[in-house]
Design a protein around this motif. Sequence first.
Motif, PDB file in Angstrom:
ATOM      1  N   SER A 149       0.853  -1.187   0.000  1.00 57.79           N
ATOM      2  CA  SER A 149       0.000   0.000   0.000  1.00 57.79           C
ATOM      3  C   SER A 149       0.891   1.240   0.000  1.00 57.79           C
ATOM      4  O   SER A 149       2.121   1.150  -0.018  1.00 57.79           O
ATOM      5  N   MET A 150       0.282   2.408   0.059  1.00 56.12           N
ATOM      6  CA  MET A 150       1.051   3.645   0.033  1.00 56.12           C
ATOM      7  C   MET A 150       1.839   3.860   1.326  1.00 56.12           C
ATOM      8  O   MET A 150       2.822   4.612   1.329  1.00 56.12           O
ATOM      9  N   ASP A 151       1.444   3.217   2.406  1.00 56.08           N
ATOM     10  CA  ASP A 151       2.151   3.453   3.661  1.00 56.08           C
ATOM     11  C   ASP A 151       2.546   2.187   4.411  1.00 56.08           C
ATOM     12  O   ASP A 151       3.129   2.262   5.497  1.00 56.08           O
ATOM     13  N   GLU A 152       2.251   1.006   3.846  1.00 55.48           N
ATOM     14  CA  GLU A 152       2.652  -0.241   4.499  1.00 55.48           C
ATOM     15  C   GLU A 152       3.056  -1.287   3.454  1.00 55.48           C
ATOM     16  O   GLU A 152       2.653  -1.222   2.294  1.00 55.48           O
ATOM     17  N   ILE A 153       3.871  -2.253   3.918  1.00 55.71           N
ATOM     18  CA  ILE A 153       4.319  -3.361   3.074  1.00 55.71           C
ATOM     19  C   ILE A 153       4.150  -4.646   3.868  1.00 55.71           C
ATOM     20  O   ILE A 153       4.702  -4.769   4.971  1.00 55.71           O
TER      21      ILE A 153
END
Length: 675
Positions: free
Chosen positions: A266-270
């Motif tokens: 996602s844009m803020d998590e992996i």
Amino acid sequence: MSSSGWILAVCLVVLEGGRHAAWAEEGSGSERNCSAIPPYLPPTAVNTTLRLRDLRASMISLNISAYIIPATDAHLSEYIAPRDARLAWMSGFTGSAGTAVITQNKAVLWTDSRYWIQAERQIDCNWELQRDASTRSITNWLILEIPEGDAVGFDPFLFSVATFDVYNTNLAPAGRILKSIPDNLVDKIWTDRPPLPPDNPTRLPDSVIERTWPMKVEQIRAQISDNPYKPTAVLLSALDETAWLFNLRGNDIPFNPFFYSYTLLSMDEIWLFVHIERITEELKVYLNSSCYHSYCVQLLDYSSVRSYLQSYIQKLNVRVWVGTEYTNQALYELITPEDKLLTSTYSPVLTTKAVKDTTEQRILKEAHVRDAVAVMQLLLWLEKNVPEGKETELTAAHFVDQCRSKQKNSRGPSFETISASGPNAALAHYSPANETARKLSVNEMYLVDSGGQYLDGTTDITRTVHWGSPTDFQKEAYTRVLMGNIEISRTIFPSGTKGVNMEMLGRRALWEVGLNYGHGTGHGVGNYFGVHEWPVGFQSNNIPFQEGMFTSVEPGYYKENDFGIRIEDIVVTVPATTKYGNNYLTFETVSLVPYDRKLINTSLLSPEQLHWLNKYYETIQSVVGPELEKQGLTEEYDWMMKHTAPFLRAGASAVISSVTLLATVLPSVFLHNLL
């Protein structure tokens, strides 16, 4: 290209129970004969009686009338681990393309023309062979064989989104029900199923990386952000997607440096789904797994991907981007309602990975130079030893593997070597076994399709040779295959052209005389990755060519029960200079091994084709020559110079200049001193 049959065979050829056929004695035919009394089975066939009995018992308990077994894994891979070879274990057939359907009274295998003869050598008389690989053929058969209202079981992890849609579209209107069974039925009866390989994933050294994994994450996130349909995350299911994103490699799949994994970015998590026990402390530090900001990788268990995806989908205002070519139905069916799903044929990782950066291009070319040395060693060795009558298809395959193993950065073969003489070479994907290997002869055509995995690249090359006196037809067929290879390799085309629009160039010279071949004309290739790397190539579902893409070019011709010809090179798309236009591309050939002079009828070549061939030979001399000298391979250097002498248009043979003739006769050391 080859399937990983030799690895699978270790797990397959365990003959169970009583035998209901006459099994072959040494010297018998190579294909089954189920109409004989008693039926005849070759030694390569597998007795499947008990396996079918056990599977059918499982089907009864689930109330399904048929069960479908594809030849893939949960990542829709072409090459699969032995533990995922369910079709091979169930049927005995080890080809890389096929589908089995089992009912209470029938067992049927569908495969394409590349594997018909192989299938007849491997399946027993419990099985019928359908010479058609289309899903339509399978669904038509199911409609005829099972009653309306009955259920057809399948493992949703082994079905692509598109495959499920085709089955469902054909079966549902006919009243046959597809029943999703996530717990695979073959796994339940496969008591000696191979375990998970013990090897841990490893990171690539910095010397072969231009883009770090955070840089790659940034690239993909930029595409997520720019997408007008506003996805919040991308799901990566193909094994090479995660391996590429994190600059990691593994050893879970024969010939392919992959490890079992999924990624949700996602844009803020992996989130990385792997077998966590195999991730070393060093890798945890490398992946920043102990922190939680946007460039930290959260490690989750491989088996939890389905439940975690389901929990992510339940969040508000999320939309998951998936590439449908490599997302299995088991995950895809979770992403509901429709406004939480965004699809494209390929994920942004696959399309980004297809264009090699400058470091990847440089090191992949370097790998092909060293690989050319190994192939030249093989061809010289064969030229010297085949006349003695002791070498076989297997010894040749082993020899080229040994040659590659001595080259810098070698990591083993990139697929099982296709080493095929005479009629075996007419099988496009034949690989030798103890039961089928022919002795090599100066009187037969010989085809070798092989490749290597190197830390800096993956190679794949095919050469066809004849050590005796080829017939006029063999020479014409070979030359026309070569003409197809040259025509694609020398073509100039606008950037963004699809390979399918150029594919006929590889066939035109064959079509002119009523010849053809039944396989694809080319496929992408990776940097220490899969030897068949989608989505680059010449098929209708391949993406348009851009600068920096690598693909094979491999036309062929196969005369059944007689001989086979294939000429395969790897090429890279490079800018082309044109008189008027800009943004045009052409191909630069990076496979650097000469073709068999004896088989080339130069009278068939156009002046442009002959010019291309001579320039290609100059490149081999200037690029591979120094590497041969560096490795002290004097005899191989002399062989290379002889076989890359320039062709002059003079009827059906090559005329060699006096200087070149001198170079081919005198030892290289003496000639260097003379000059």
